[in-house]
Design a protein around this motif. Structure first.
Motif, PDB file in Angstrom:
ATOM      1  N   MET A 174       0.627  -1.448  -0.163  1.00 49.33           N
ATOM      2  CA  MET A 174       0.192  -0.411   0.028  1.00 49.33           C
ATOM      3  C   MET A 174       0.661   1.150   0.454  1.00 49.33           C
ATOM      4  SD  MET A 174      -3.419  -0.451   0.266  1.00 49.33           S
ATOM      5  CE  MET A 174      -4.345   0.948   0.736  1.00 49.33           C
ATOM      6  N   THR A 175       2.105   1.450  -0.027  1.00 53.24           N
ATOM      7  CA  THR A 175       2.998   2.680  -0.140  1.00 53.24           C
ATOM      8  C   THR A 175       4.679   2.212  -1.153  1.00 53.24           C
ATOM      9  OG1 THR A 175       4.419   1.032   1.593  1.00 53.24           O
ATOM     10  CG2 THR A 175       2.541   2.496   2.128  1.00 53.24           C
ATOM     11  N   PRO A 176       4.735   2.974  -1.828  1.00 57.04           N
ATOM     12  CA  PRO A 176       6.008   2.845  -2.778  1.00 57.04           C
ATOM     13  C   PRO A 176       6.983   2.196  -2.155  1.00 57.04           C
ATOM     14  CG  PRO A 176       4.413   5.376  -2.928  1.00 57.04           C
ATOM     15  CD  PRO A 176       3.997   4.477  -1.333  1.00 57.04           C
ATOM     16  N   ASP A 177       7.448   2.603  -0.519  1.00 63.20           N
ATOM     17  CA  ASP A 177       8.375   2.427   0.096  1.00 63.20           C
ATOM     18  C   ASP A 177       8.354   0.223  -0.180  1.00 63.20           C
ATOM     19  OD1 ASP A 177       6.503   3.040   1.736  1.00 63.20           O
ATOM     20  OD2 ASP A 177       8.280   2.671   3.401  1.00 63.20           O
ATOM     21  N   GLU A 178       7.271  -0.289   0.153  1.00 59.81           N
ATOM     22  CA  GLU A 178       7.360  -0.975   0.240  1.00 59.81           C
ATOM     23  C   GLU A 178       7.075  -1.949  -0.659  1.00 59.81           C
ATOM     24  OE1 GLU A 178       4.429  -2.655   3.548  1.00 59.81           O
ATOM     25  OE2 GLU A 178       5.586  -2.627   4.791  1.00 59.81           O
ATOM     26  N   ALA A 179       6.753  -0.949  -1.609  1.00 60.69           N
ATOM     27  CA  ALA A 179       6.893  -1.303  -3.168  1.00 60.69           C
ATOM     28  C   ALA A 179       8.030  -2.069  -3.927  1.00 60.69           C
ATOM     29  CB  ALA A 179       5.986  -0.744  -4.111  1.00 60.69           C
ATOM     30  N   GLU A 180       9.477  -0.773  -3.068  1.00 64.26           N
ATOM     31  CA  GLU A 180      10.664  -0.576  -3.697  1.00 64.26           C
ATOM     32  C   GLU A 180      11.093  -2.220  -3.104  1.00 64.26           C
ATOM     33  OE1 GLU A 180      12.672   0.621  -5.284  1.00 64.26           O
ATOM     34  OE2 GLU A 180      12.371   3.011  -5.773  1.00 64.26           O
ATOM     35  N   ALA A 213      -7.324   3.030  -5.731  1.00 61.63           N
ATOM     36  CA  ALA A 213      -7.233   2.898  -6.073  1.00 61.63           C
ATOM     37  C   ALA A 213      -5.821   4.902  -5.620  1.00 61.63           C
ATOM     38  CB  ALA A 213      -8.067   3.831  -6.874  1.00 61.63           C
ATOM     39  N   GLU A 214      -6.352   5.086  -4.838  1.00 61.79           N
ATOM     40  CA  GLU A 214      -5.843   6.032  -4.014  1.00 61.79           C
ATOM     41  C   GLU A 214      -3.589   6.089  -3.980  1.00 61.79           C
ATOM     42  OE1 GLU A 214      -6.387   9.267  -0.061  1.00 61.79           O
ATOM     43  OE2 GLU A 214      -7.764   7.390  -0.572  1.00 61.79           O
ATOM     44  N   VAL A 215      -3.477   4.851  -3.742  1.00 58.32           N
ATOM     45  CA  VAL A 215      -2.041   4.673  -3.489  1.00 58.32           C
ATOM     46  C   VAL A 215      -1.160   4.689  -5.058  1.00 58.32           C
ATOM     47  CG1 VAL A 215      -3.013   4.897  -1.425  1.00 58.32           C
ATOM     48  CG2 VAL A 215      -2.402   2.594  -2.885  1.00 58.32           C
ATOM     49  N   ALA A 248       4.545   5.043 -10.330  1.00 56.85           N
ATOM     50  CA  ALA A 248       5.527   5.488 -10.364  1.00 56.85           C
ATOM     51  C   ALA A 248       6.762   5.066 -10.277  1.00 56.85           C
ATOM     52  CB  ALA A 248       5.600   6.591 -10.017  1.00 56.85           C
ATOM     53  N   ARG A 249       7.167   4.710  -9.185  1.00 56.85           N
ATOM     54  CA  ARG A 249       8.264   3.553  -8.565  1.00 56.85           C
ATOM     55  C   ARG A 249       8.509   2.317  -8.543  1.00 56.85           C
ATOM     56  NH1 ARG A 249       9.876   5.013  -2.970  1.00 56.85           N
ATOM     57  NH2 ARG A 249       8.792   7.111  -3.226  1.00 56.85           N
ATOM     58  N   VAL A 250       8.112   1.649  -9.335  1.00 50.28           N
ATOM     59  CA  VAL A 250       7.933   0.035  -9.735  1.00 50.28           C
ATOM     60  C   VAL A 250       7.387  -0.141 -11.046  1.00 50.28           C
ATOM     61  CG1 VAL A 250       8.858   0.005  -7.543  1.00 50.28           C
ATOM     62  CG2 VAL A 250       6.853  -0.604  -8.262  1.00 50.28           C
ATOM     63  N   LYS A 251       6.857   0.967 -12.175  1.00 48.94           N
ATOM     64  CA  LYS A 251       6.464  -0.315 -12.969  1.00 48.94           C
ATOM     65  C   LYS A 251       7.878  -0.694 -14.316  1.00 48.94           C
ATOM     66  CE  LYS A 251       2.905   0.327 -16.215  1.00 48.94           C
ATOM     67  NZ  LYS A 251       1.384  -0.459 -15.806  1.00 48.94           N
TER      68      LYS A 251
END
Length: 336
Positions: free
Chosen positions: A210-216, A243-245, A251-254
């Motif tokens: 649910m957050t960009p840092d955890e996606a990383e 859909a909000e996050v 943008a970070r991991v696509k």
């Protein structure tokens, strides 16, 4: 069999468990966990639906798109559409046992296969492996974040059954149902994720990002895919809608990992919105659960085919020729 008949039968069987509201937004069932609802105030469930509603589609008809291509590739396999059956389990506490975990898993995996996509098996142990074996591995096994050795053991079993991928839904780390039954679940730090990706042979999915840092972190650990998910709003109250996050995560991991998303998906237009916001694949939960209860695999097949048909119409009316062309330009944000 028609979807109306499937829904009517499900409503009868699920009486006292799900009201089958005309708008499935989590308001009537707030706090009903176990059950169909969102935890606590139900805000997380409701936020999933509201976050999707805030985005609108730009109507475009001055173009030559008449037969949009909904097909997509996932783990080397061609799918009829980027629409997957979400993993679900716990039919006894949540559904009152109107169907078994095996029957639900079979309906989701077989129904999605018949519709040309993939279904995910929830944490049902032997039932999941049996279904995957029966369906020639045309599915994905998502296991709870249990002890490492258990995850590895079931990941190996999934591989032997021919599953297309295996993963864990880390958002189940505090799941009330499992805690009540004395089943151990835990968060998974980077070193434990790395151990899993190193020891498991199947493409590995981390569900519950649910957050960009955890996606990383998931990408760094070697995961091939993530699922942007708050577990249907059933584990932590007051989270944002997916859909909000999603845009910030994309943008970070696509391009580095396959980005999947669930939460509040009810129609093919919802699917198109999430694709435009950065998803590669969209998971559908509650609508397919209702279809499975009311019509088994045939009900799920009909529900998925309806979603694909709605997606095609939305693609035509936004000038979107293929899945890769589902870009932010087709969306407008809700204006206050």
């Amino acid at each position: 069999m028609k979807l109306e008949e499937v829904r009517a039968k499900a409503k009868e069987l699920l009486k006292g468990r799900c009201r089958l509201c005309p708008v499935c937004d989590g308001r009537a069932c707030a706090g009903e966990v176990p059950g169909f609802g969102g935890i606590g105030t139900g805000a997380s469930f409701q936020n999933n639906v509201a976050a999707l509603k805030k985005w609108r589609l730009n109507l475009r008809t001055l173009h030559a798109v008449t037969e949009p291509d909904t097909t997509t590739m996932l783990f080397g396999e061609k799918l009829a559409a980027p629409i997957l059956g979400a993993p679900m389990a716990g039919t006894k506490p949540n559904l009152g046992g109107v169907i078994s975990d095996y029957e639900l898993t079979k309906a989701i995996v077989q129904g999605c296969r018949l519709a040309g996509t993939l279904g995910m098996a929830g944490d049902t142990g032997k039932d999941a492996v049996q279904v995957l074996r029966e369906e020639d591995g045309r599915g994905v096994f998502i296991f709870k974040p249990r002890e490492q050795e258990k995850i590895i053991r079931w990941g190996d079993a999934a591989a032997q059954a021919g599953a297309r991928a295996f993963g864990i839904d880390v958002d189940g780390a505090g799941l009330i149902n499992m805690r009540l039954l004395g089943m151990y679940v835990e968060p998974k730090p980077l070193d434990k994720l790395r151990e899993l990706t190193a020891k498991l042979s199947l493409p590995f999915i981390v569900k519950g990002i649910m957050t960009p840092d955890e996606a990383e972190l998931a990408a760094e650990a070697g995961a091939q895919a993530i699922v942007v998910s708050n577990h249907g709003g059933r584990v932590l109250d007051h989270t944002p809608g997916t859909a909000e996050v999603l845009p910030a995560i994309a943008a970070r991991v696509k391009g580095r990992v396959v980005i999947m998303v669930d939460g509040g998906v009810r129609t093919g237009t919802d699917v198109l919105k999430l694709l435009a916001l950065g998803a590669d694949q969209v998971l559908v939960g509650r609508p397919l659960l209702v279809a499975a209860v009311g019509g088994g695999a045939e009900g799920v097949k009909l529900a998925v085919e309806k979603l694909i048909a709605e997606l095609k119409v939305a693609m035509i009316l936004t000038g979107t020729p293929g899945i890769a062309a589902a870009l932010p330009r087709i969306l407008s944000p809700e204006r206050s």
